[in-house]
Design a protein around this motif. Structure first.
Motif, PDB file in Angstrom:
ATOM      1  N   ALA A  98       0.840  -1.204   0.000  1.00 38.56           N
ATOM      2  CA  ALA A  98       0.000   0.000   0.000  1.00 38.56           C
ATOM      3  C   ALA A  98       0.876   1.255   0.000  1.00 38.56           C
ATOM      4  CB  ALA A  98      -0.918   0.000   1.215  1.00 38.56           C
ATOM      5  N   LYS A  99       0.368   2.340  -0.591  1.00 39.20           N
ATOM      6  CA  LYS A  99       1.160   3.556  -0.773  1.00 39.20           C
ATOM      7  C   LYS A  99       1.657   4.152   0.545  1.00 39.20           C
ATOM      8  CE  LYS A  99      -0.506   5.111  -5.253  1.00 39.20           C
ATOM      9  NZ  LYS A  99       0.796   4.900  -5.890  1.00 39.20           N
ATOM     10  N   ASN A 100       0.877   4.033   1.608  1.00 32.08           N
ATOM     11  CA  ASN A 100       1.284   4.643   2.877  1.00 32.08           C
ATOM     12  C   ASN A 100       2.483   3.935   3.522  1.00 32.08           C
ATOM     13  OD1 ASN A 100      -0.366   2.370   3.290  1.00 32.08           O
ATOM     14  ND2 ASN A 100      -0.916   3.079   5.348  1.00 32.08           N
ATOM     15  N   ASN A 101       2.824   2.738   3.037  1.00 33.26           N
ATOM     16  CA  ASN A 101       3.971   1.991   3.591  1.00 33.26           C
ATOM     17  C   ASN A 101       5.137   1.867   2.605  1.00 33.26           C
ATOM     18  OD1 ASN A 101       2.927   1.338   6.184  1.00 33.26           O
ATOM     19  ND2 ASN A 101       1.620  -0.233   5.240  1.00 33.26           N
ATOM     20  N   GLN A 102       4.964   2.450   1.426  1.00 30.95           N
ATOM     21  CA  GLN A 102       5.981   2.241   0.387  1.00 30.95           C
ATOM     22  C   GLN A 102       7.343   2.821   0.758  1.00 30.95           C
ATOM     23  OE1 GLN A 102       4.659   3.410  -3.509  1.00 30.95           O
ATOM     24  NE2 GLN A 102       3.057   1.836  -3.600  1.00 30.95           N
ATOM     25  N   GLU A 103       7.374   4.001   1.337  1.00 31.72           N
ATOM     26  CA  GLU A 103       8.648   4.635   1.700  1.00 31.72           C
ATOM     27  C   GLU A 103       9.373   3.814   2.770  1.00 31.72           C
ATOM     28  OE1 GLU A 103      10.436   7.132   0.488  1.00 31.72           O
ATOM     29  OE2 GLU A 103       8.957   7.170  -1.145  1.00 31.72           O
ATOM     30  N   LEU A 104       8.615   3.304   3.727  1.00 38.89           N
ATOM     31  CA  LEU A 104       9.196   2.490   4.789  1.00 38.89           C
ATOM     32  C   LEU A 104       9.838   1.222   4.199  1.00 38.89           C
ATOM     33  CD1 LEU A 104       9.624   1.827   7.815  1.00 38.89           C
ATOM     34  CD2 LEU A 104       7.346   0.768   7.798  1.00 38.89           C
ATOM     35  N   VAL A 105       9.110   0.566   3.305  1.00 42.00           N
ATOM     36  CA  VAL A 105       9.622  -0.668   2.679  1.00 42.00           C
ATOM     37  C   VAL A 105      10.839  -0.365   1.807  1.00 42.00           C
ATOM     38  CG1 VAL A 105       9.065  -2.515   1.051  1.00 42.00           C
ATOM     39  CG2 VAL A 105       7.368  -1.796   2.744  1.00 42.00           C
ATOM     40  N   LYS A 106      10.753   0.725   1.040  1.00 43.22           N
ATOM     41  CA  LYS A 106      11.874   1.102   0.178  1.00 43.22           C
ATOM     42  C   LYS A 106      13.123   1.388   1.003  1.00 43.22           C
ATOM     43  CE  LYS A 106      13.253   4.624  -3.193  1.00 43.22           C
ATOM     44  NZ  LYS A 106      12.838   5.848  -3.926  1.00 43.22           N
ATOM     45  N   GLU A 107      12.944   2.131   2.083  1.00 42.96           N
ATOM     46  CA  GLU A 107      14.075   2.457   2.947  1.00 42.96           C
ATOM     47  C   GLU A 107      14.686   1.200   3.559  1.00 42.96           C
ATOM     48  OE1 GLU A 107      14.931   4.979   7.061  1.00 42.96           O
ATOM     49  OE2 GLU A 107      13.080   5.324   5.936  1.00 42.96           O
ATOM     50  N   PHE A 108      13.816   0.251   3.899  1.00 41.23           N
ATOM     51  CA  PHE A 108      14.303  -0.984   4.518  1.00 41.23           C
ATOM     52  C   PHE A 108      15.182  -1.776   3.537  1.00 41.23           C
ATOM     53  CE2 PHE A 108      13.762  -5.565   5.129  1.00 41.23           C
ATOM     54  CZ  PHE A 108      14.337  -5.714   6.383  1.00 41.23           C
ATOM     55  N   PHE A 109      14.750  -1.894   2.291  1.00 40.97           N
ATOM     56  CA  PHE A 109      15.501  -2.688   1.315  1.00 40.97           C
ATOM     57  C   PHE A 109      16.777  -1.994   0.836  1.00 40.97           C
ATOM     58  CE2 PHE A 109      11.480  -5.035   0.823  1.00 40.97           C
ATOM     59  CZ  PHE A 109      11.975  -6.331   0.855  1.00 40.97           C
ATOM     60  N   LEU A 110      16.825  -0.675   0.907  1.00 40.21           N
ATOM     61  CA  LEU A 110      18.006   0.067   0.449  1.00 40.21           C
ATOM     62  C   LEU A 110      18.949   0.435   1.580  1.00 40.21           C
ATOM     63  CD1 LEU A 110      16.393   2.431  -2.233  1.00 40.21           C
ATOM     64  CD2 LEU A 110      17.499   0.198  -2.566  1.00 40.21           C
ATOM     65  N   ASP A 111      18.587   0.074   2.803  1.00 39.19           N
ATOM     66  CA  ASP A 111      19.427   0.352   3.961  1.00 39.19           C
ATOM     67  C   ASP A 111      20.667  -0.543   3.932  1.00 39.19           C
ATOM     68  OD1 ASP A 111      20.530   1.073   6.333  1.00 39.19           O
ATOM     69  OD2 ASP A 111      18.943   0.237   7.602  1.00 39.19           O
ATOM     70  N   LYS A 112      21.833   0.045   4.234  1.00 40.25           N
ATOM     71  CA  LYS A 112      23.075  -0.746   4.237  1.00 40.25           C
ATOM     72  C   LYS A 112      23.091  -1.793   5.340  1.00 40.25           C
ATOM     73  CE  LYS A 112      26.114   2.654   2.053  1.00 40.25           C
ATOM     74  NZ  LYS A 112      27.381   3.424   2.173  1.00 40.25           N
ATOM     75  N   GLU A 113      22.245  -1.624   6.348  1.00 37.48           N
ATOM     76  CA  GLU A 113      22.173  -2.594   7.439  1.00 37.48           C
ATOM     77  C   GLU A 113      21.007  -3.560   7.274  1.00 37.48           C
ATOM     78  OE1 GLU A 113      24.564  -2.700   9.663  1.00 37.48           O
ATOM     79  OE2 GLU A 113      25.508  -0.940   8.734  1.00 37.48           O
ATOM     80  N   SER A 114      20.400  -3.592   6.097  1.00 45.90           N
ATOM     81  CA  SER A 114      19.239  -4.451   5.860  1.00 45.90           C
ATOM     82  C   SER A 114      19.586  -5.925   6.071  1.00 45.90           C
ATOM     83  CB  SER A 114      18.718  -4.246   4.434  1.00 45.90           C
ATOM     84  OG  SER A 114      17.677  -5.158   4.143  1.00 45.90           O
ATOM     85  N   GLU A 115      18.747  -6.636   6.807  1.00 51.57           N
ATOM     86  CA  GLU A 115      18.964  -8.059   7.066  1.00 51.57           C
ATOM     87  C   GLU A 115      18.514  -8.913   5.878  1.00 51.57           C
ATOM     88  OE1 GLU A 115      16.954  -9.034  10.649  1.00 51.57           O
ATOM     89  OE2 GLU A 115      18.118  -7.640  11.882  1.00 51.57           O
ATOM     90  N   ILE A 116      17.539  -8.417   5.116  1.00 49.80           N
ATOM     91  CA  ILE A 116      17.015  -9.191   3.988  1.00 49.80           C
ATOM     92  C   ILE A 116      17.806  -8.916   2.704  1.00 49.80           C
ATOM     93  CG2 ILE A 116      14.987  -9.545   2.510  1.00 49.80           C
ATOM     94  CD1 ILE A 116      13.240  -8.992   4.903  1.00 49.80           C
ATOM     95  N   ASN A 117      18.256  -7.691   2.539  1.00 52.40           N
ATOM     96  CA  ASN A 117      18.993  -7.302   1.331  1.00 52.40           C
ATOM     97  C   ASN A 117      20.397  -6.840   1.709  1.00 52.40           C
ATOM     98  OD1 ASN A 117      19.436  -6.801  -1.376  1.00 52.40           O
ATOM     99  ND2 ASN A 117      18.423  -4.802  -1.378  1.00 52.40           N
TER     100      ASN A 117
END
Length: 517
Positions: A98-117
């Protein structure tokens, strides 16, 4: 000075005898701790098999995508992020947020400390490339993500291949990387190449799963056939145990049925899970699945809490031994296929040894005649030194139980030439000194001292080349560089200790003679 103390003479004599004794062990059969050491023959001399294996990384990438999908699903649930349509399509992970969570998800995947990416500092890149189109997120393995997967898969595969080859007991196997998805395996003296091909070609992915009749099983089902291909049964996709929980596996004879079986021992976690599964599944069939084929599917009669069990089937003792070996060594991370195979017969190896020995003898004899004609008694001293130098070289290779290849023999022949070259430089320098100095002892000593710089410089440059060949080359090239490098040190020792000692003894006794050389 040319003077050698008695202690120094005795030490040089003892060291020479020691290496002659070690080198001679290659011609003897004895159980003595020293004499039992021998030089091993390489693939080109002993005969054997050459295999080039290619890793199929497709299943590894698929498994990585499936694991990542599970991590994403758990992450969204923990963060209470609404998502839907999470699936894998054409090696891509696709999901809608959903659009209201897109920035949060994007930030999570592009974070250098991301556990998934994960972020790779060395490449300045994440494992997955992220793209967003409207509400749809797409994750694709990046270029460096694929490199990391391939490198990890290759490293694991090499370790498993090495374990399997070592278990078979082949002598001095050579297992090397080729690119990022191939493995070179050289097996000198291999008696049964078909067996090793069979062992290396199996993934050995062992799982324990229940046989089911319910198509609506929570974990899903699939049809698997027995090894003989005669029958198929429906098996749950739920994995009770896998090969990672095995501590040991050994072939044994079942005294009650007089059949060959493979007994296995589970670790503490595996024993607990196995006990729980067998307790809840009494009366059910437990399928033992190896590489997608059912080896056996016994009915559980009682709880198995000891962590010990047996795999039965139509095994011969050899096939049971091979299965136990595969289980002990672990499963390959990805399937291997043999894309190139060469077999060198022992007759060809014998011909290579014969040709190498003949070449060495011809070169050795020519050098001996040249030195005798050119330098007379000092030529004889140089020839004796040359012979002792060969014993030094072979003795050192024997101590380390090195593997000798055809290029290695070439390195030995080159060592003969280099040893003579050093003596020629010294004797020619001595001739020049004798023209200027009437005292033979001073002239000979000056010849050895003043030629030392040129000899050491020449040998250092050759040693640098040998070191580069060792670290940059592989297989036979390394064999050549090792014999060449060791030959440089034995040459310097033999020239400046043995040849100089004999020369000094002769010159001191004949110092009054004119024209010693």
């Amino acid at each position: 000075m040319l003077y050698f103390s008695k202690l120094r003479i005795v030490l040089v004599f003892l060291v020479s005898l020691f290496f002659i004794f070690i080198a001679s062990s290659n011609l003897q059969n004895s159980e003595d701790s020293f004499i039992s050491k021998k030089i091993n023959l390489g693939l080109d001399l002993q005969g054997g098999s050459y295999l080039l294996l290619e890793i199929d990384n497709g299943p590894v990438k698929t498994q990585k995508l499936q694991n990542t999908t599970t991590l994403i699903r758990n992450f969204f649930k923990n963060k209470k992020i609404k998502f839907n349509d999470l699936r894998i399509v054409d090696n891509k992970i696709i999901f809608i947020v959903a659009k209201n969570n897109q920035e949060l998800v994007k930030e999570f995947f592009l974070d250098k400390e991301s556990e998934i990416n994960p972020y790779y500092n060395q490449y300045k890149s994440h494992q997955f490339d992220l793209s967003i189109e409207d509400d749809k997120f797409t994750l694709v393995l990046s270029k460096y993500g694929l490199i990391e997967i391939k490198t990890s898969s290759q490293d694991q595969a090499i370790e498993i291949v090495r374990r399997r080859v070592d278990e078979v007991g082949t002598n001095e196997p050579n297992i090397l990387k080729r690119g990022n998805n191939r493995i070179l395996v050289e097996l000198p003296g291999l008696d049964d190449p078909m067996r090793i091909k069979s062992l290396l070609g199996k993934t050995a992915n062992l799982t324990f799963r229940f046989v089911t009749q319910n198509n609506n099983d929570t974990f899903g089902t699939e049809m698997l056939s027995f090894e003989d291909g005669a029958t198929e049964v429906m098996v749950s996709k739920r994995i009770i145990l896998n090969g990672e929980n095995l501590l040991d596996a050994q072939p044994q004879m079942n005294n009650q049925t007089n059949e060959t079986v493979v007994s296995f021992t589970l670790d503490r976690v595996g024993a607990k899970r196995f006990g729980k599964a067998t307790s809840a599944g009494i009366g059910k069939q437990l399928a033992i699945v190896l590489d997608g084929k059912i080896v056996s599917a016994p009915v559980i009669r009682d709880t198995i809490a000891s962590g010990n069990g047996q795999i039965s089937g139509n095994f011969t003792f050899q096939s049971a031994t091979d299965l136990a070996l595969l289980l002990r060594s672990g499963a390959l991370p990805a399937p291997l296929s043999i894309i190139e195979e060469r077999t060198v017969g022992p007759d060809l190896g014998k011909d290579s040894i014969k040709a190498g020995v003949i070449a060495l003898m011809i070169g050795f004899l020519l050098v001996i005649f040249f030195m005798l004609i050119k330098y007379k008694i000092f030529g004889l001293i140089a020839n004796v030194t040359l012979l002792v130098n060969l014993f030094f070289l072979i003795g050192i290779l024997t101590l380390f139980e090195a593997t000798l290849t055809l290029p290695g023999i070439a390195g030995i022949i080159l060592t003969v030439g280099m040893a003579v070259d050093a003596n020629v430089l010294i004797f020619e320098r001595i001739k020049e000194e004798c023209k200027k100095e009437k005292n033979n002892i001073i002239a000979f000593d000056s010849g050895y001292v003043k030629s030392k710089t040129a000899i050491i410089d020449a040998n250092i440059t050759t040693l640098i080349a040998a070191i580069i060949l060792f670290f940059m080359g592989s297989g036979p090239i390394k064999g050549f560089s090792v014999t060449l490098g060791v030959g440089i040190f034995t040459t310097l020792f033999s020239v400046y200790f043995i040849a100089r000692m004999f020369t000094g003894l002769y010159v001191v006794k004949n110092k009054e003679k004119d024209k010693l050389i």
